[in-house]
Design an enzyme around this catalytic site. Structure first.
Site, mmCIF file in Angstrom:
data_model
loop_
_atom_site.group_PDB
_atom_site.id
_atom_site.type_symbol
_atom_site.label_atom_id
_atom_site.label_comp_id
_atom_site.label_asym_id
_atom_site.label_seq_id
_atom_site.Cartn_x
_atom_site.Cartn_y
_atom_site.Cartn_z
ATOM 1 N N GLY A 8 0.835 -1.200 0.000
ATOM 2 C CA GLY A 8 0.000 0.000 0.000
ATOM 3 C C GLY A 8 0.870 1.251 0.000
ATOM 4 O O GLY A 8 0.579 2.230 0.696
ATOM 5 N N VAL A 60 -2.910 -7.730 -1.540
ATOM 6 C CA VAL A 60 -2.339 -8.487 -0.413
ATOM 7 C C VAL A 60 -3.323 -9.495 0.182
ATOM 8 O O VAL A 60 -2.918 -10.459 0.819
ATOM 9 C CB VAL A 60 -1.819 -7.555 0.723
ATOM 10 C CG1 VAL A 60 -0.673 -6.680 0.255
ATOM 11 C CG2 VAL A 60 -2.946 -6.719 1.329
ATOM 12 N N ASN A 88 1.771 -2.150 5.330
ATOM 13 C CA ASN A 88 0.976 -0.933 5.509
ATOM 14 C C ASN A 88 -0.400 -1.005 4.838
ATOM 15 O O ASN A 88 -1.323 -0.307 5.251
ATOM 16 C CB ASN A 88 1.784 0.251 4.955
ATOM 17 C CG ASN A 88 0.948 1.487 4.795
ATOM 18 O OD1 ASN A 88 0.669 2.199 5.761
ATOM 19 N ND2 ASN A 88 0.510 1.763 3.566
ATOM 20 N N TYR A 153 -12.414 -3.904 11.839
ATOM 21 C CA TYR A 153 -11.093 -3.267 11.743
ATOM 22 C C TYR A 153 -10.318 -3.433 13.062
ATOM 23 O O TYR A 153 -9.125 -3.738 13.055
ATOM 24 C CB TYR A 153 -11.329 -1.797 11.406
ATOM 25 C CG TYR A 153 -10.115 -0.955 11.125
ATOM 26 C CD1 TYR A 153 -9.445 -1.039 9.897
ATOM 27 C CD2 TYR A 153 -9.640 -0.037 12.061
ATOM 28 C CE1 TYR A 153 -8.349 -0.233 9.627
ATOM 29 C CE2 TYR A 153 -8.551 0.773 11.801
ATOM 30 C CZ TYR A 153 -7.907 0.672 10.582
ATOM 31 O OH TYR A 153 -6.819 1.481 10.320
ATOM 32 N N ALA A 155 -10.666 -5.821 15.223
ATOM 33 C CA ALA A 155 -10.272 -7.234 15.338
ATOM 34 C C ALA A 155 -9.058 -7.519 14.462
ATOM 35 O O ALA A 155 -8.113 -8.197 14.883
ATOM 36 C CB ALA A 155 -11.435 -8.142 14.938
ATOM 37 N N LYS A 157 -6.738 -5.389 13.312
ATOM 38 C CA LYS A 157 -5.527 -4.718 13.781
ATOM 39 C C LYS A 157 -5.032 -5.332 15.095
ATOM 40 O O LYS A 157 -3.819 -5.457 15.307
ATOM 41 C CB LYS A 157 -5.771 -3.221 13.948
ATOM 42 C CG LYS A 157 -6.047 -2.484 12.631
ATOM 43 C CD LYS A 157 -4.907 -2.577 11.645
ATOM 44 C CE LYS A 157 -5.048 -1.597 10.478
ATOM 45 N NZ LYS A 157 -4.006 -1.773 9.459
HETATM 46 P P1 NAP Z 1 -5.108 5.158 2.276
HETATM 47 O O1 NAP Z 1 -4.736 6.571 2.093
HETATM 48 O O2 NAP Z 1 -6.501 4.717 2.024
HETATM 49 O O3 NAP Z 1 -4.097 4.257 1.399
HETATM 50 C C1 NAP Z 1 -4.229 2.874 1.426
HETATM 51 C C2 NAP Z 1 -3.121 2.245 0.621
HETATM 52 O O4 NAP Z 1 -3.242 0.810 0.729
HETATM 53 C C3 NAP Z 1 -3.194 2.575 -0.858
HETATM 54 O O5 NAP Z 1 -1.873 2.641 -1.350
HETATM 55 C C4 NAP Z 1 -3.930 1.362 -1.437
HETATM 56 O O6 NAP Z 1 -3.610 1.117 -2.806
HETATM 57 C C5 NAP Z 1 -3.366 0.252 -0.572
HETATM 58 N N1 NAP Z 1 -4.215 -0.938 -0.500
HETATM 59 C C6 NAP Z 1 -5.469 -1.036 -0.001
HETATM 60 N N2 NAP Z 1 -5.909 -2.303 -0.098
HETATM 61 C C7 NAP Z 1 -4.888 -3.018 -0.651
HETATM 62 C C8 NAP Z 1 -4.728 -4.374 -1.002
HETATM 63 N N3 NAP Z 1 -5.704 -5.280 -0.808
HETATM 64 N N4 NAP Z 1 -3.549 -4.776 -1.558
HETATM 65 C C9 NAP Z 1 -2.563 -3.881 -1.779
HETATM 66 N N5 NAP Z 1 -2.658 -2.584 -1.465
HETATM 67 C C10 NAP Z 1 -3.816 -2.152 -0.916
HETATM 68 O O7 NAP Z 1 -4.800 4.672 3.777
HETATM 69 P P2 NAP Z 1 -3.823 5.275 4.886
HETATM 70 O O8 NAP Z 1 -4.602 6.191 5.729
HETATM 71 O O9 NAP Z 1 -2.567 5.730 4.286
HETATM 72 O O10 NAP Z 1 -3.574 3.962 5.756
HETATM 73 C C11 NAP Z 1 -2.388 3.191 5.667
HETATM 74 C C12 NAP Z 1 -2.362 2.208 6.825
HETATM 75 O O11 NAP Z 1 -2.424 2.923 8.057
HETATM 76 C C13 NAP Z 1 -3.544 1.243 6.835
HETATM 77 O O12 NAP Z 1 -3.113 -0.037 7.278
HETATM 78 C C14 NAP Z 1 -4.486 1.851 7.849
HETATM 79 O O13 NAP Z 1 -5.314 0.889 8.434
HETATM 80 C C15 NAP Z 1 -3.487 2.431 8.836
HETATM 81 N N6 NAP Z 1 -4.025 3.502 9.663
HETATM 82 C C16 NAP Z 1 -4.412 4.697 9.114
HETATM 83 C C17 NAP Z 1 -4.907 5.692 9.949
HETATM 84 C C18 NAP Z 1 -5.326 7.048 9.439
HETATM 85 O O14 NAP Z 1 -5.822 7.844 10.230
HETATM 86 N N7 NAP Z 1 -5.178 7.351 8.166
HETATM 87 C C19 NAP Z 1 -5.002 5.469 11.318
HETATM 88 C C20 NAP Z 1 -4.603 4.249 11.835
HETATM 89 C C21 NAP Z 1 -4.099 3.285 11.011
HETATM 90 P P3 NAP Z 1 -4.696 1.439 -3.998
HETATM 91 O O15 NAP Z 1 -4.926 2.887 -3.993
HETATM 92 O O16 NAP Z 1 -4.043 0.947 -5.248
HETATM 93 O O17 NAP Z 1 -5.929 0.667 -3.633
#
Ligand code: NAP
Length: 242
Positions: A8, A60, A88, A153, A155, A157
């Protein structure tokens, strides 16, 4: 050639992590699922740092695709070593449990938890041979304290947090560390629909975090200097909870 794989890595936190690891001198293998344009944008930023970068598309949550694409890349590039793995890739699909559909539960568990397993199992084998590695898992405040509307989510994480602690004990003697980073509210596409004006008042630092702030901690855990830290979860949440 030393590579860092960021799942990601095309958008949001993953994108900032790719750039930061490139600054550290790592060549970066950028994974994405569907948005090729954003993956190309990240690749350009990585190359601006003077290192090499490659894009690798796979979902993934799909075991066969992960094995064929990532396993295929590793076989075809025996001279390239993945030293750093950042799990990620993640999605959320919120709803109260009483109304949650099977697909909502399954998709979130598959992407966030199964995805961690499929990717890490492949990469850890080569790290074991090299007797060096850094694995960093992107979890969430939701997996530590639980958040209403996010049983799926939370569960997933929490599952990754348990796996982080178990794997750290399995492979520590081989020079591989396994840690997790737990962000709170970070400004990305994932939090785009949230009411930031209201929610930031819950945060002691009175703002959402940035992807770069998360990437900074990932880079620290990926560094050689973090060699004696393993099985840990580091919160990055502006003081919201720990
Ligand atoms: P985001 O902006 O929505 O970006 C998600 C990324 O993951 C994108 O590059 C997407 O690629 C990729 N992705 C999603 N599903 C995928 C899959 N099945 N296989 C491969 N790639 C996949 O999310 P983010 O906020 O940066 O979050 C990144 C991580 O941080 C996640 O694990 C999220 O749970 C965690 N997190 C985020 C926050 C927050 O506040 N933002 C808080 C806590 C934890 P495509 O665009 O090609 O689909």
């Amino acid at each position: 050639m030393k590579f860092a794989l960021v799942t990601g890595g095309s958008r949001g936190i993953g994108k900032a992590v790719c750039v930061k690891l490139a600054e550290m001198g790592y060549n970066v293998l950028i994974n994405y699922r569907s948005n090729e344009e954003e993956a190309n944008n990240t690749l350009a930023l990585v190359k601006e740092k003077g290192v090499d970068g490659e894009i690798i598309q796979f979902d993934v949550s799909n075991k066969e695709e992960t094995i064929s694409k990532l396993g295929g890349w590793m076989e075809a590039n025996a001279d390239k070593v993945i030293e750093v793995l950042v799990n990620n890739a993640g999605i959320r699909d919120d709803g109260l449990m009483m109304w949650m559909k099977d697909e909502q539960w399954d998709n979130v568990i598959k992407t966030n938890l199964d995805g961690f397993f499929y990717v890490t199992r492949l990469v850890v084998n080569s790290m074991l041979q090299k007797k060096y590695g850094r694995i960093i898992n992107m979890v969430s405040l939701s997996g530590l304290k639980g958040l209403p509307g996010q049983t799926n989510y939370s569960a997933a994480k929490a599952g990754v947090i348990g796996a982080t602690k178990a794997l750290a004990q399995e492979i520590g003697r081989k020079g591989i560390t396994v840690n997790a980073v737990a962000p709170g509210f970070i400004k990305t596409d994932m939090t785009d629909g949230l009411n930031e004006t209201e929610l930031k008042n819950l945060v002691p630092l009175k703002r959402f975090g940035t992807p770069e702030e998360v990437a900074h901690t990932v880079a620290f855990l990926a560094s050689e200097g973090a060699a004696y830290i393993t099985g840990e979860v580091i919160s990055i949440n502006g003081g919201l909870y720990s």
